[in-house]
Scaffold this active site. Sequence first.
Site, mmCIF file in Angstrom:
data_model
loop_
_atom_site.group_PDB
_atom_site.id
_atom_site.type_symbol
_atom_site.label_atom_id
_atom_site.label_comp_id
_atom_site.label_asym_id
_atom_site.label_seq_id
_atom_site.Cartn_x
_atom_site.Cartn_y
_atom_site.Cartn_z
ATOM 1 N N ASP A 154 19.306 51.931 65.847
ATOM 2 C CA ASP A 154 17.966 51.938 66.451
ATOM 3 C C ASP A 154 17.620 50.495 66.848
ATOM 4 O OD1 ASP A 154 15.265 52.199 66.994
ATOM 5 O OD2 ASP A 154 14.857 53.569 65.372
ATOM 6 N N ASP A 169 16.407 62.001 59.374
ATOM 7 C CA ASP A 169 15.229 62.559 58.703
ATOM 8 C C ASP A 169 13.907 62.102 59.291
ATOM 9 O OD1 ASP A 169 15.428 59.816 57.754
ATOM 10 O OD2 ASP A 169 13.945 60.388 56.248
#
Length: 184
Positions: free
Chosen positions: A106, A162
């Site tokens: 990310d 998640d």
Amino acid sequence: MSIPLHPDIERVLIDEATLRARVAELAAQIDRDYAGVDRLLLIGVLKGAFIFLADLARQLHVPHAVDFMAVSSYGMAAVSGAVRIVLDLREPIEGKHVMLVEDIVDSGKTLAYLHHVLASRGPASLRTCTLLRKERPEALSVPIDYLGFTIPDVWVVGYGLDYADTHRTLPYIGVLKRSVYQRA
Ligand code: PRP
């Protein structure tokens, strides 16, 4: 008959069949690149990589072992970049062929940090494999040797990823509804 989407999911970004096919391609590429290597150590970064690593490892023919690390971010790590190891490897990696396996890159801080740490331990070789990389121009430039998919900068869950430790076991990569994380 199609299974209804989980109510927190806006849309499926990568479906099961596409994941399966891409993981098989990555495994085949790794097998070709490591032909003749006596043993490859796959290091999964917990928790997110556990499903990808399990599927990837089971497609590999090159002899391999599996180990895990876990890291935690200090408070505002998204800003400061501070990362610390909370679970380390059981054995030294000196002289071993090592592959760091991530679910997603990310900001790039986790992979950059772990690559730096592992490189300092003297492996025979060190490569990285990540299922997903977000398209973020401001992300750190990190060495990715094997990449599954580049995805837009949206909140994705499933296949190990998640939201607040939920949705990890959805079989696809789905985009989380904004209303889910904005109400938190
Ligand atoms: C996620 C993911 C990567 C990391 C990537 O882990 O599994 O390890 O973030 O983000 P970065 O490129 O911005 O560093 P997370 O901290 O959510 O922990 P988890 O794997 O236990 O869900």
